[in-house]
Design a protein around this motif. Structure first.
Motif, PDB file in Angstrom:
ATOM      1  N   GLY A 188       0.824  -1.193   0.000  1.00 48.41           N
ATOM      2  CA  GLY A 188       0.000   0.000   0.000  1.00 48.41           C
ATOM      3  C   GLY A 188       0.859   1.244   0.000  1.00 48.41           C
ATOM      4  N   ALA A 189       0.445   2.265   0.740  1.00 52.57           N
ATOM      5  CA  ALA A 189       1.109   3.567   0.708  1.00 52.57           C
ATOM      6  C   ALA A 189       2.328   3.639   1.619  1.00 52.57           C
ATOM      7  N   ILE A 190       2.533   2.627   2.446  1.00 51.75           N
ATOM      8  CA  ILE A 190       3.562   2.691   3.478  1.00 51.75           C
ATOM      9  C   ILE A 190       4.800   1.913   3.057  1.00 51.75           C
ATOM     10  N   ALA A 191       5.952   2.537   3.152  1.00 48.26           N
ATOM     11  CA  ALA A 191       7.238   1.892   2.890  1.00 48.26           C
ATOM     12  C   ALA A 191       8.057   1.892   4.180  1.00 48.26           C
ATOM     13  N   THR A 192       8.583   0.730   4.537  1.00 54.27           N
ATOM     14  CA  THR A 192       9.209   0.547   5.841  1.00 54.27           C
ATOM     15  C   THR A 192      10.635   0.035   5.681  1.00 54.27           C
ATOM     16  N   ALA A 193      11.567   0.695   6.350  1.00 52.68           N
ATOM     17  CA  ALA A 193      12.960   0.246   6.350  1.00 52.68           C
ATOM     18  C   ALA A 193      13.096  -1.012   7.198  1.00 52.68           C
ATOM     19  N   TYR A 194      14.016  -1.887   6.787  1.00 54.69           N
ATOM     20  CA  TYR A 194      14.262  -3.089   7.586  1.00 54.69           C
ATOM     21  C   TYR A 194      15.690  -3.559   7.380  1.00 54.69           C
ATOM     22  N   SER A 195      16.179  -4.366   8.330  1.00 56.25           N
ATOM     23  CA  SER A 195      17.581  -4.769   8.298  1.00 56.25           C
ATOM     24  C   SER A 195      17.835  -5.872   7.276  1.00 56.25           C
ATOM     25  N   GLY A 196      16.856  -6.730   7.050  1.00 55.06           N
ATOM     26  CA  GLY A 196      16.982  -7.736   6.002  1.00 55.06           C
ATOM     27  C   GLY A 196      17.673  -9.012   6.450  1.00 55.06           C
ATOM     28  N   GLU A 197      17.471 -10.037   5.651  1.00 58.74           N
ATOM     29  CA  GLU A 197      17.945 -11.374   6.008  1.00 58.74           C
ATOM     30  C   GLU A 197      19.466 -11.461   6.076  1.00 58.74           C
ATOM     31  N   ASP A 198      20.140 -10.888   5.097  1.00 60.32           N
ATOM     32  CA  ASP A 198      21.593 -11.062   5.038  1.00 60.32           C
ATOM     33  C   ASP A 198      22.286 -10.404   6.234  1.00 60.32           C
ATOM     34  N   ALA A 199      21.884  -9.179   6.570  1.00 59.98           N
ATOM     35  CA  ALA A 199      22.501  -8.494   7.712  1.00 59.98           C
ATOM     36  C   ALA A 199      22.150  -9.209   9.020  1.00 59.98           C
ATOM     37  N   ASN A 200      20.904  -9.641   9.150  1.00 56.53           N
ATOM     38  CA  ASN A 200      20.537 -10.382  10.361  1.00 56.53           C
ATOM     39  C   ASN A 200      21.355 -11.653  10.484  1.00 56.53           C
ATOM     40  N   ASN A 201      21.540 -12.332   9.367  1.00 49.55           N
ATOM     41  CA  ASN A 201      22.331 -13.558   9.396  1.00 49.55           C
ATOM     42  C   ASN A 201      23.785 -13.271   9.759  1.00 49.55           C
ATOM     43  N   GLY A 202      24.299 -12.130   9.279  1.00 50.53           N
ATOM     44  CA  GLY A 202      25.659 -11.745   9.633  1.00 50.53           C
ATOM     45  C   GLY A 202      25.813 -11.517  11.126  1.00 50.53           C
ATOM     46  N   LEU A 203      24.825 -10.859  11.736  1.00 42.58           N
ATOM     47  CA  LEU A 203      24.913 -10.633  13.181  1.00 42.58           C
ATOM     48  C   LEU A 203      24.826 -11.946  13.954  1.00 42.58           C
TER      49      LEU A 203
END
Ligand SMILES: [Zn+2]
Length: 363
Positions: A188-203
């Motif tokens: 819809g109208a909302i765009a949300t930033a997120y850390s994502g799979e690759d960065a989460n996996n790195g942590l």
């Protein structure tokens, strides 16, 4: 004193150092070795000048809170109203600086890290350039990611705090540590930033798996397209015919709109992510036809598939065959939607990243 400055958009200076990675995420190096926080926590002190109570503080808070939900043992926190910010003062701080300032130079944003003698992290500062047309909004049409005028503050901050956690740039997958403005989720109208799979996996790889951490699944209409220096580049996912030829797009639209025929079998490309604790997870995906770009389970059901996702890097696939209904109205726009875990089989940290769309126009 050892330090490393990690610039937001310094692609050209890094061209000589591009390497092929066997794995996706990369970590900041100290003397050739991976570095990390020894205490499994990172707390930033936000400038009282730059982040008073209000929308910018709220935006920064949302980024820190998001990172804090990552499935590794590294926790994130923030302290407000820091009166005196400076580089290399043994405090982790975040502030704004005018373009040309001593730390920011001409970059949109920078992260600096300092190391202790044992090469663990001692300090990480994040600085934003207040001459850049940032906006804290999540209204997608205002953001450059979707054709708008403003650089999304939250994707930029998400990237810089990835550096503060010890992550370096990554070029070879769809990830926040590459081009951040096109690593974003929308429904819809909302765009949300997120850390994502690759960065989460790195942590998780660096700090270990948080045994009490959340599960999270996502589907995105962005994909990896290539690289620019150390940065991955991203583009929108696509719709193909059954011969794997990308369909023709309507000219002049802010977002992709593919021309389809009534009754046509199409192949829908989407990026599926396992962002959370449990790996692998096998989830059902529901596919829908909508009369607007907000995809819900109330839309017209087209079929279902299943994906088995290992937490690693995102899985972009077009192996989804769907039939365009024959009763649609010619000349009208519709949206093809995907909802991962549409049947609600898993308890997730966020259900807001479970649905997204691609536009179509019926011939
Ligand atoms: Zn960076």
């Amino acid at each position: 004193m050892k330090f490393s400055r990690l610039n937001q958009l310094l692609a050209t200076l890094f061209l000589a150092t591009v390497t092929q990675h066997a794995f996706a995420y990369t970590t900041i190096k100290c003397g050739g070795n991976a570095t990390k926080w020894s205490g499994n926590s990172y707390t930033a002190r936000a400038s009282s000048v730059g982040f008073p109570a209000g929308p910018w503080r709220d935006a920064l808070s949302s980024v820190i809170t998001h990172w804090n939900g990552n499935p590794s043992n590294l926790s994130f926190g923030v302290v407000w109203n820091e009166p005196g910010v400076a580089a290399n003062n043994n405090e982790n701080e975040v502030w704004w600086e005018a373009s040309g300032g001593p730390n920011i130079g001409t970059f949109p944003a920078v992260a600096y890290v300092w190391f202790k003698g044992d090469c663990t992290l001692k300090e990480a500062d994040v600085i934003f350039n207040n001459s850049v047309s940032y906006h804290h909004t999540t209204n997608k049409v205002s953001l450059s990611s979707y054709g708008g005028a403003f650089r999304p503050f939250q994707t930029t901050a998400m990237h810089e705090f990835g550096h503060a956690a010890g992550l370096a740039h990554t070029a070879n997958v769809y990830n926040i540590m590459g081009s951040d403005t096109t690593h974003i989720h929308a429904n819809g109208a909302i765009a949300t930033a997120y850390s994502g799979e690759d960065a989460n996996n790195g942590l998780v790889a660096v700090y270990g798996l948080w045994s009490g951490g959340p599960n999270d699944l996502a589907v995105s209409h962005w994909r990896h397209t290539g690289s620019s220096g150390e940065y991955s580049t991203h583009g929108r996912t696509r719709i193909f015919n059954t011969s794997n030829v990308e369909l023709t797009k309507v000219a002049g639209t802010a977002e992709p709109v593919y021309r389809v025929n009534k009754g046509q079998t199409i192949k829908l490309e989407m990026t599926y992510e396992n962002l959370g604790k449990t790996s692998p997870l096998t989830a059902k995906v529901g596919y829908y036809l909508s009369t607007n770009d907000t995809i819900t389970t109330g839309d017209r059901f087209l079929g279902e598939g299943a994906v088995t996702l290992y937490r690693g890097f995102p899985d972009t696939t077009n192996n989804t065959f769907l039939v365009i209904p024959s009763d649609l109205v010619s000349g009208q726009n519709y949206w093809i939607g995907a909802i991962i875990d549409y049947n609600g089989a898993f308890t997730e940290r966020s259900e807001a990243n479970n649905a997204t769309y691609i536009g179509i126009r019926v011939n």
